[in-house]
Design a protein around this motif. Sequence first.
Motif: not given
Lengths: 230, 230
Positions: A106, A229-230, B21-23, B29, B83, B85
């Motif tokens: 997503q 979160l980031f 999760d990626y930021g 997500h 990041a 996670v």
Amino acid sequence: MRPAPVACVPVRLVIARCSVDYGGRLSAHLPSAIRLILIKADGSVAVHSDDRAYKPLNWMSPPCTLIADGPQWTVRHDKTGDALVITIEEILHESRHKLGVDPGLQKDGVEAHLQRLLAEQIETLGGGFRLVRREFPTAIGPVDILARDANGVAVAVEIKRRGEIDGVEQLTRYLGLLNRDPLLAPVRGVFAAQEIKPQARVLAVDRGIECLTLDYDALRGFDDPSTRLF
Amino acid sequence: MRPAPVACVPVRLVIARCSVDYGGRLSAHLPSAIRLILIKADGSVAVHSDDRAYKPLNWMSPPCTLIADGPQWTVRHDKTGDALVITIEEILHESRHKLGVDPGLQKDGVEAHLQRLLAEQIETLGGGFRLVRREFPTAIGPVDILARDANGVAVAVEIKRRGEIDGVEQLTRYLGLLNRDPLLAPVRGVFAAQEIKPQARVLAVDRGIECLTLDYDALRGFDDPSTRLF
DNA sequence: GTATTTATTTCGTGC
DNA sequence: GCACGAAGTAAATAC
């Protein structure tokens, strides 16, 4: 649409000393070394060293077929005829694992994230705006954002990364529906996107829909980092 | 030069039910599912489903650092702060394997190789041709090959694997520049590629540029085929 | 459907 | 170290 992975075929992990030859658009050769061979349920084969990040040293994309003839594994592309020949000298590890179908990525730098940011900073739409709710439900699907302006008038917002004609059509359908509700009508329409195509803008204005170009970086700048979160 | 992999750190294969999760430049997500997590000696982390060929669902490129805090694995890029996670719910398999340093891929068949082959066999362009030099420098970049034809007329050659319009534009710019040099002018232009798109050919001919379709196998035929698998 | 543009591009090369 | 072009580009988007 990508073909659905065959869930009953497990991913296969092989650690082996091998050499590899590839012949297709180019020719390439990998001298003997210990490598990871990753065979996925989609039929793809990737030969990895433990460097160069996620990119394999060599690979074959689906649709392709692996034929193991003793220590010589030939992976041939079903359409182009490209071939990857893996010569196995020694297998050090092998395991198979059923992963099942993946729900998929997503991405969120897109619409959903813009929606959240705009909801948090609803006054981007105008002074005195108040958020009613995100994903406001209607019979034909949820409206991205429903708000009230400073005068208490309902405002339906459709958010896209790139604003095109079909987005205007979508918002038009929502507005038609929402305007039948006496508790909401009259409802203003706002078409918000990082980039709005000229044709879409013309159509929107013609229908009395306002256009708003979103500055993603600016929205993100006002964001409260402590809630993320980031 | 890519940093040498630390050979004493083994590649790590983990099959786990996890969400991700990626930021970074975008947010993304991945809902919970069973996936392959590939941690390489270079520090990179890749999260794979068993489809989409060699590309991971999500990943972090080196240089980055993995910190495992119980079930929460955070991979942070050392420079950008991006990041990844990974929330581990269940580990179904884990193994580590020492691969050692890889001798690396030997490629063959790209533009540079075509250029070398054509330079070696410059008479492919016509009888009596002589090579002036490869990568002939100009103010706007190097011309792939500069040669002289049998009459001593300068010839600029642009080589592509696939000849498209931008390649013709590129050659046109070079010719414009080279033709200002009285020691070279008039300069003939040759657009050489394994495959020339019709639009590119029309544009080239219109500008007085000659087109040459390169037969890679024929050029390579002068090469010693006994040393090659394909 | 084909053509064009994008990419968390990656990867190499020349300066 | 940085700018630029190529990629077995692949994937998403425009037409």
